[in-house]
Design a protein around this motif. Structure first.
Motif, PDB file in Angstrom:
ATOM      1  N   TRP A 132     -20.333 -14.924  25.536  1.00 55.12           N
ATOM      2  CA  TRP A 132     -18.970 -15.230  25.960  1.00 55.12           C
ATOM      3  C   TRP A 132     -18.011 -15.211  24.772  1.00 55.12           C
ATOM      4  O   TRP A 132     -18.313 -15.760  23.716  1.00 55.12           O
ATOM      5  N   ILE A 133     -16.865 -14.579  24.974  1.00 57.20           N
ATOM      6  CA  ILE A 133     -15.831 -14.525  23.940  1.00 57.20           C
ATOM      7  C   ILE A 133     -14.474 -14.754  24.606  1.00 57.20           C
ATOM      8  O   ILE A 133     -14.381 -14.853  25.837  1.00 57.20           O
ATOM      9  N   VAL A 174     -21.096  -8.640  26.772  1.00 55.06           N
ATOM     10  CA  VAL A 174     -20.073  -9.341  25.998  1.00 55.06           C
ATOM     11  C   VAL A 174     -18.882  -9.507  26.932  1.00 55.06           C
ATOM     12  O   VAL A 174     -18.238  -8.523  27.295  1.00 55.06           O
ATOM     13  N   SER A 175     -18.627 -10.733  27.336  1.00 53.83           N
ATOM     14  CA  SER A 175     -17.654 -10.962  28.405  1.00 53.83           C
ATOM     15  C   SER A 175     -16.542 -11.902  27.978  1.00 53.83           C
ATOM     16  O   SER A 175     -16.774 -12.927  27.334  1.00 53.83           O
ATOM     17  N   GLY A 176     -15.334 -11.549  28.410  1.00 56.43           N
ATOM     18  CA  GLY A 176     -14.209 -12.450  28.301  1.00 56.43           C
ATOM     19  C   GLY A 176     -14.270 -13.492  29.401  1.00 56.43           C
ATOM     20  O   GLY A 176     -15.191 -13.481  30.234  1.00 56.43           O
ATOM     21  N   PRO A 177     -13.299 -14.409  29.445  1.00 57.37           N
ATOM     22  CA  PRO A 177     -13.312 -15.493  30.433  1.00 57.37           C
ATOM     23  C   PRO A 177     -13.205 -14.964  31.862  1.00 57.37           C
ATOM     24  O   PRO A 177     -12.251 -14.288  32.222  1.00 57.37           O
ATOM     25  N   THR A 178     -14.185 -15.257  32.659  1.00 55.03           N
ATOM     26  CA  THR A 178     -14.183 -14.835  34.051  1.00 55.03           C
ATOM     27  C   THR A 178     -15.097 -15.752  34.840  1.00 55.03           C
ATOM     28  O   THR A 178     -16.033 -16.341  34.278  1.00 55.03           O
ATOM     29  N   ALA A 179     -14.848 -15.880  36.137  1.00 55.47           N
ATOM     30  CA  ALA A 179     -15.656 -16.744  36.989  1.00 55.47           C
ATOM     31  C   ALA A 179     -16.792 -15.985  37.661  1.00 55.47           C
ATOM     32  O   ALA A 179     -17.539 -16.561  38.451  1.00 55.47           O
ATOM     33  N   ARG A 230      -8.184 -12.622  26.041  1.00 55.88           N
ATOM     34  CA  ARG A 230      -6.958 -13.409  25.941  1.00 55.88           C
ATOM     35  C   ARG A 230      -6.398 -13.300  24.536  1.00 55.88           C
ATOM     36  O   ARG A 230      -7.160 -13.345  23.561  1.00 55.88           O
ATOM     37  N   GLU A 231      -5.092 -13.188  24.431  1.00 57.98           N
ATOM     38  CA  GLU A 231      -4.413 -13.179  23.142  1.00 57.98           C
ATOM     39  C   GLU A 231      -3.352 -14.282  23.176  1.00 57.98           C
ATOM     40  O   GLU A 231      -2.388 -14.198  23.927  1.00 57.98           O
ATOM     41  N   TYR A 232      -3.559 -15.306  22.367  1.00 58.38           N
ATOM     42  CA  TYR A 232      -2.766 -16.528  22.470  1.00 58.38           C
ATOM     43  C   TYR A 232      -1.418 -16.410  21.766  1.00 58.38           C
ATOM     44  O   TYR A 232      -1.318 -15.903  20.646  1.00 58.38           O
TER      45      TYR A 232
END
Length: 207
Positions: A63-64, A47-52, A12-14
């Motif tokens: 988590w990142i 190394v994981s981005g937001p996921t279910a 994600r890039e805010y």
């Protein structure tokens, strides 16, 4: 126990505290790869981005959120791993400026943003890759995509590249092609990500 680094999911890039750029990556490929690594008697370091998605309980999961965070954590972990599989779909762009306040919807019906490139994670890992390590890129391309996939593999100093199409996003089955560093097509496969992960691990881990 040998370790394999797996990047997985989106980043994600805010734009502001509540809005961000992302993509539809589900993390399913990363989870399938982690299962295949465990079957090979090795430890998946994810190394994981937001996921279910549900990663295997025996995996070492970090988590990142942002692409920069994924890069920093991957650089920290790669040294102790025999290889890396870049199954994540990091955002390629981020806004040049972050608004600390929620951006108000304009009354004139339009708004513009400027963006800059995010860091290239696999390229950065490729630059520090030792002779006893290997790396695999995933290339999601529209059309045939072969030339772009091969260029990506060489630019990122990878040993293999897995070519797939946007139709694979969020699905358990898709079509894949795997090329080696010489540009030879080693595997053409249509089926589940779980079986593709097993085939890929056997290929990269073979003597």
């Amino acid at each position: 126990m040998s370790k394999i680094l797996i990047t997985s999911g989106p980043t994600r890039e805010y734009l502001d505290p509540v809005r961000y750029l992302t993509n539809g990556s589900s993390g399913r490929m990363g989870a399938a790869l982690a299962e295949a690594v465990l079957q090979q008697g090795m430890l998946p370091v994810i190394v994981s981005g937001p996921t279910a998605v549900a990663y295997p309980p025996d995996a070492d999961v970090h988590w990142i959120e942002t692409t920069e965070q994924m890069l920093e954590r991957s650089l920290q972990l790669f040294t102790d791993c025999v290889g890396v599989i870049g199954a994540a779909a990091p955002c390629d762009f981020r806004p040049t400026a972050f608004s600390s306040q929620k951006i108000t919807k304009p009354n004139d019906g339009g708004i513009s943003f400027q963006f800059t490139n995010t860091p290239d994670i696999l390229a950065a890992l490729g630059k520090i890759k030792r002779s006893d390590q290997w790396s695999v890129a995933f290339a999601l391309e529209t059309g045939s995509g072969e030339a772009k996939a091969l260029e990506k593999m060489r630019r990122k100093h990878c040993d293999f590249v897995v070519l797939n199409a946007p139709e694979s996003i969020g699905r358990d089955e898709a079509s894949f092609q795997i090329f080696d560093a010489m540009g030879e097509r080693r595997i053409v496969f249509v089926g589940s990500k779980r079986v593709l992960a097993e085939k890929l691990l056997r290929l990269v881990c073979s003597p």
